[in-house]
Structures are given as structure tokens and as C-alpha cells.
Enzyme design. Structure first.
Site, PDB file in Angstrom:
ATOM      1  NE  ARG A 257      -3.195   0.938   3.094  1.00  0.00           N
ATOM      2  CZ  ARG A 257      -4.201   1.390   3.940  1.00  0.00           C
ATOM      3  NH1 ARG A 257      -5.206   2.138   3.511  1.00  0.00           N
ATOM      4  NH2 ARG A 257      -3.971   1.153   5.361  1.00  0.00           N
ATOM      5  CG  ASP A 258       3.423   4.576   1.811  1.00  0.00           C
ATOM      6  OD1 ASP A 258       3.350   5.305   0.796  1.00  0.00           O
ATOM      7  OD2 ASP A 258       4.044   4.808   2.797  1.00  0.00           O
TER       8      ASP A 258
END
Length: 238
Positions: free
Chosen positions: A38-39
């Protein structure tokens, strides 16, 4: 971290870092309960003294969809310049969101530029917007390669790396390759040398019909002259 590396890295080292990071994402995606990072971004890729890449900061990681679910709905979090457009717009998170973020990092490695750089002209603030139109054009793609890499790579290797970035950055999530296929594509690209020595190496090509190992999915990738294949996807899943 990769984002703090001061001196320009050679081609083989950059491709080795990309491969190590890709293997990390593939491991997460292929777990019994898939995990979406996600990041994914350069500052979350740690390097040891041998430039071996390791993923760090799993604070935003999210368990992937289960069963018949196609995505996970979540509050939009991440880093501007790396987040996949469909995730930013809808909050629908899939493993393909990580693939897009990986494409941005691969572009940073290929160009020697940051994902967002306000010190450049307005047309070049966004690395993706600046580089994407050139990625699928063999006449122009070498223009985006970091000039400090001159002579360190074969033109064929550069073409393959740019093609991989192009598909990872597709606007259509289904058009993006799986991280396991990204790993397979990157493995030969660490090699240096002439184009002649590169010809004997098999590198997967997303423009031909292939079987994706391990999940019985077939796809045929179709070249798209633009880097926004929302209307005409770069890959067709069937």
C-alpha cells in the site's frame, strides 16, 4: 534507504535493487493470505552495504481480498506520486495497486529522477506524466534513461525495462503484470554488456500470449500507443 542514495548507481545495481524489491512484493502477494503493501516507494526500500534491497515500514500494509472479493475497500492512504489512480479515486485496493507503485519506482531507477520534482519545469513535475508517453516509443524511450548510465546497458535491456514500466503503470489495473512476472522479467536485466550478448537471454514479452504460472490465468497484452489505456487496455485478461 534508496531515496537517500547520493551517488549515481550503475545499471546492474539499479536493476538488482528493482529485482530485490519486486521479490519482496511478490512474496507478500503470493502469501497464503495475500498482503498489499500500500505504500511502496523509494524511501521504504532499505539498502545494505551490498545494495541488497529490503522492504521496510509495513505500517500501511493491508490484508488482500479473500474468496470472491475483487478488492479491499479502505481509506485512501499512501504517498502522492506513487499511489495507483484507481485507488486514489475509489479507495479500492488490490495487489495491482502495488504494481503501479513499483512502476513508479522502476521509472525513478531508470531516469535518476524523483516521482515528484517541483524544481523542474511544470511539464516535468510528475515523473509519470513526463516519461509515460515515451515509454512505448522506441524512438524516444532512450531519452528518459539517466544520462549518467551511458554505455552501461544494452539498448535491448533498456527497451525491456521501459516496456515493463509501461505495463506496470497502465491505467487499467488488469493490464498490469503480476509481481511474479515482474521478477521473471527483471532477472536478466541486471546483466551488462553489448546488445549482441543480450540477444541469447530470454526475457518475457508482455506483447505475446503467455500463461501466468501458478494461477492458471491467461492474458494477451496489446501494445497501446498512449500511456492511459483506460479505453483500450494494454493487456486483455481472459
Amino acid at each position: 534507504s534508496l531515496s537517500e542514495t547520493a551517488s549515481p548507481l550503475p545499471w546492474a545495481t539499479r536493476m538488482s535493487i528493482a529485482l530485490g524489491a519486486a521479490k519482496g512484493l511478490a512474496c507478500l502477494h503470493n502469501a497464503e493470505r495475500p498482503v498489499i503493501y500500500r505504500d511502496f516507494k523509494t524511501s521504504n526500500i532499505l539498502l545494505d552495504s551490498d545494495y541488497t534491497a529490503k522492504l521496510s515500514d509495513f505500517g500501511l500494509a493491508k490484508a488482500g481480498p479473500e474468496g470472491d472479493e475483487t478488492h479491499v475497500s479502505t481509506r485512501v492512504m499512501g504517498t502522492y506520486g506513487y499511489a495507483a489512480p484507481e485507488y486514489v479515486m475509489t479507495g479500492h485496493l488490490t495487489a495491482r495497486s502495488d504494481v503501479y507503485s513499483f512502476g513508479v519506482v522502476l521509472l525513478e531507477l531508470l531516469t535518476g529522477r524523483k516521482s515528484i520534482d517541483k524544481s523542474r519545469s511544470s511539464r516535468e513535475h510528475s515523473l509519470v506524466d513526463w516519461a509515460c508517453p515515451k515509454l512505448n516509443d522506441k524512438r524516444r524511450l532512450l531519452q528518459i534513461i539517466d544520462p549518467r548510465l551511458e554505455g552501461q546497458y544494452s539498448v535491448r535491456a533498456a527497451h525491456k525495462a521501459c516496456s515493463l514500466a509501461y505495463y506496470c503503470l497502465s491505467q487499467n489495473p488488469k493490464a498490469r503484470p503480476l509481481m511474479s512476472d515482474v521478477v521473471e522479467t527483471l532477472e536478466p536485466l541486471q546483466l551488462q554488456g553489448s546488445d549482441a550478448s543480450f540477444q541469447s537471454i530470454h526475457v518475457p514479452d508482455y506483447r505475446i500470449h503467455r500463461r501466468l504460472t501458478g494461477n492458471n490465468v491467461h492474458y494477451r497484452a496489446i501494445p497501446n500507443p498512449k500511456c492511459a489505456p483506460a479505453a483500450v487496455p494494454a493487456c486483455r485478461v481472459r
